[in-house]
Design a protein around this motif. Structure first.
Motif, PDB file in Angstrom:
ATOM      1  N   ALA A 111       0.213  -1.364   0.086  1.00 18.67           N
ATOM      2  CA  ALA A 111       0.291   0.033   0.038  1.00 18.67           C
ATOM      3  C   ALA A 111       0.725   1.309   0.407  1.00 18.67           C
ATOM      4  CB  ALA A 111      -0.859   0.243   1.190  1.00 18.67           C
ATOM      5  N   PHE A 115       0.752   3.856  -2.793  1.00 22.72           N
ATOM      6  CA  PHE A 115       1.193   5.110  -2.731  1.00 22.72           C
ATOM      7  C   PHE A 115       2.174   6.295  -3.334  1.00 22.72           C
ATOM      8  CE2 PHE A 115       1.074   8.796   0.323  1.00 22.72           C
ATOM      9  CZ  PHE A 115       0.388   8.894   0.197  1.00 22.72           C
ATOM     10  N   LEU A 163      -5.968   1.386   0.512  1.00 24.40           N
ATOM     11  CA  LEU A 163      -5.723   1.956   0.780  1.00 24.40           C
ATOM     12  C   LEU A 163      -6.806   2.796   1.471  1.00 24.40           C
ATOM     13  CD1 LEU A 163      -3.533   2.934  -2.623  1.00 24.40           C
ATOM     14  CD2 LEU A 163      -2.752   2.978  -0.852  1.00 24.40           C
TER      15      LEU A 163
END
Length: 303
Positions: A111, A115, A163
């Motif tokens: 994640a 990102f 997320l």
């Protein structure tokens, strides 16, 4: 009022460093470790830190503490002694001993990687350099291609859910695209400051409690007052009392400590010691809320 002073109990107990724990004491020790580790796990899960990172760090700490517990052991016996003390195999001990003390691993969760790539990879940025909304599936740029550029072991939908849980992205029902919600978890300087305080304050508090358990119980002052069967209105009132008490403590101790520092300097005494004094309050729902009227006897305990 029920008063309980654990220091007097610990002072009469056998030295745990020289006497093995009984099965009941071992169970109590595991329960104490669980109570300490659960908030740490909550922090890691809340910030997207994977288990492997924490497990590696925990093993490193075990090795460092085992080395400190056997300062006089000959170098050629250190690995065996540490392996016996920690339960880690000799190969793991050797690997961990070769790492520098306090060295942190650099891996990050899928994640976090997704990102970061969304923020920095030109394939997912617009003409203005800002991250663009992505269609969930399909050819690049899409969230599916972003996810696959990170890992094939995690399904894109699962990565999007993570997320979303972290508050970093969200599928907009209006346009059917995935939008990046933040450009950082929190402002960088705020996160660094909060984590530094967390590590310093909780670390010192836990170190004090552990030192008391491993010694005669009186090395560090460590007490707490706790109460249950309080209403929300009472908690609001208690928060004000706690804040006022802290201000009184701060205004009384700070000048006194400064006077001690000044006296040390005037007397040219060696000054290599540090001191941390804290006050904290924690509120939570009772495990078993009362189902009847409150008892007359207050449920207040000192620990």
């Amino acid at each position: 009022m029920d008063l309980h002073d654990p220091l007097s109990i610990a002072a009469d107990a056998a030295d745990p460093a020289t006497e093995p724990y009984s099965p009941l004491e071992q169970r109590a020790l595991l329960q104490a470790c669980r109570a300490v580790l659960r908030p740490m796990a909550r922090l890691a899960v809340g910030r997207g830190l994977p288990f492997g990172e924490v497990a590696e760090l925990l093993k490193q700490c075990f090795v460092e503490e085992a080395r400190a517990a056997h300062p006089g052991v000959a170098p050629h016996r250190a690995v065996s002694r540490i392996s016996t003390t920690t339960g880690l195999n000799r190969r793991e001990v050797t690997r961990l001993m070769q790492r520098s003390s306090g060295e942190a691993t650099a891996r990050s969760s899928p994640a976090t990687q997704a990102f970061t790539r969304w923020l920095s990879d030109p394939a997912f940025l617009g003409p203005d350099g800002a991250p663009v909304p992505l269609s969930p599936q399909g050819p690049a740029p899409s969230f599916e291609t972003l996810a696959h550029s990170i890992t094939r072991d995690v399904h894109p939908r699962t990565l999007l859910e993570e997320l979303t849980r972290l508050g970093l992205a969200q599928l907009d029902d209006a346009d059917g695209r995935v939008h990046l919600l933040n450009t950082a978890f929190v402002p960088r300087e705020d996160l660094d400051r909060m984590l530094a305080f967390l590590g310093a304050n909780v670390g010192d508090h836990l170190a004090a409690a552990v030192a008391n358990v491993l010694s005669d119980g009186s090395r560090h002052f460590e007490q707490a007052l706790f109460a249950d069967e309080l209403s929300d209105d009472s908690l609001d009132a208690a928060r004000g009392l706690i804040s006022d008490t802290w201000q009184q403590l701060l205004h009384g101790l700070a000048p006194a400590l400064q006077a001690l520092i000044d006296a040390d300097k005037a007397a040219a005494r060696p000054a290599g010691q540090r001191l941390r004094i804290g006050l904290f309050a924690y509120t939570d729902a009772m495990t078993r809320p009362p189902t009847t009227a409150l008892p007359i006897t207050p449920h207040i305990k000192e620990h």
